[in-house]
Design a protein around this motif. Structure first.
Motif: not given
Length: 202
Positions: A22-23, A74-79
């Motif tokens: 999570v970013g 929740a927003e993702g990170k990386g890929l």
């Protein structure tokens, strides 16, 4: 400056978090309108102004109770940078001091993102310290979706709710009831065949 209290007004927050998946976390509170409710007849202060159909227009409007909707995601990170991983929506009626979870998964009535599904990577009591390895011996015992549910509970409590309720919409297996019970929810009385309602202190 305080926000205007009219339908469509909103408050939004975003913050970066330190987590392997999570970013960012996002939260939004939206005033969706007002519930119009007439006061009871026979003893109310507005009774003398009421005609055959209720409150007379010359005495002002019926009681207006604010309704609002809250969303956290929740927003993702990386890929998966920028992808929505999990999402929770709730509503609140101030007059009965109860919040209601409308959906927990992803927006659009989708399930949580496959990259975090079932992963217990959030320590209870900490939203930011989610990485099990970084936490050392401390157990990582919440999923991201469960953590968002806890965050939503804090928001509805801050807005005046004393109770949070939801439906355990499983297939009758009882798994969701057990999961929500572990998170502090208790079953409510319901008729046979109805989806199980549950509640917890906000």
């Amino acid at each position: 400056m305080a926000p205007r209290q009219g339908p469509g007004e909103r408050l939004e927050w975003s913050t970066d978090v330190c987590h392997r998946s999570v970013g960012r976390l996002h939260a939004r509170v939206l005033l969706t309108g007002f519930e119009q409710k007439r006061p009871p007849l026979g003893g109310g202060a507005l009774d003398s102004c009421a005609g055959d159909g209720g409150v007379a227009s010359t005495c002002g409007s019926a009681i207006r109770r604010p309704k609002c909707r809250m969303e956290v995601s929740a927003e993702g990170k990386g890929l998966f940078c920028g992808d929505e991983l999990a999402f929770c929506r709730a509503s609140l009626l101030k007059h009965n001091q109860r919040g209601r979870i409308l959906w927990l998964g992803r927006s659009g009535h989708r399930p949580v993102h496959g990259s975090i599904k079932g992963a217990r990577c959030v320590r209870q009591g900490s939203v930011a310290s989610m990485d099990k390895e970084a936490a050392g011996a401390a157990p990582a015992d919440l999923t991201v979706a469960e953590a968002l549910l806890g965050l939503m509970a804090h928001i509805v409590a801050a807005l005046g709710a004393q109770t949070l309720e939801l439906q355990a919409m499983d297939n009758g297996s009882g798994k969701l009831v057990a999961l929500y019970s572990r998170l502090g929810f208790a079953t409510m009385q319901c008729q046979s065949g109805e989806i199980q309602w549950m509640e917890a202190p906000a």
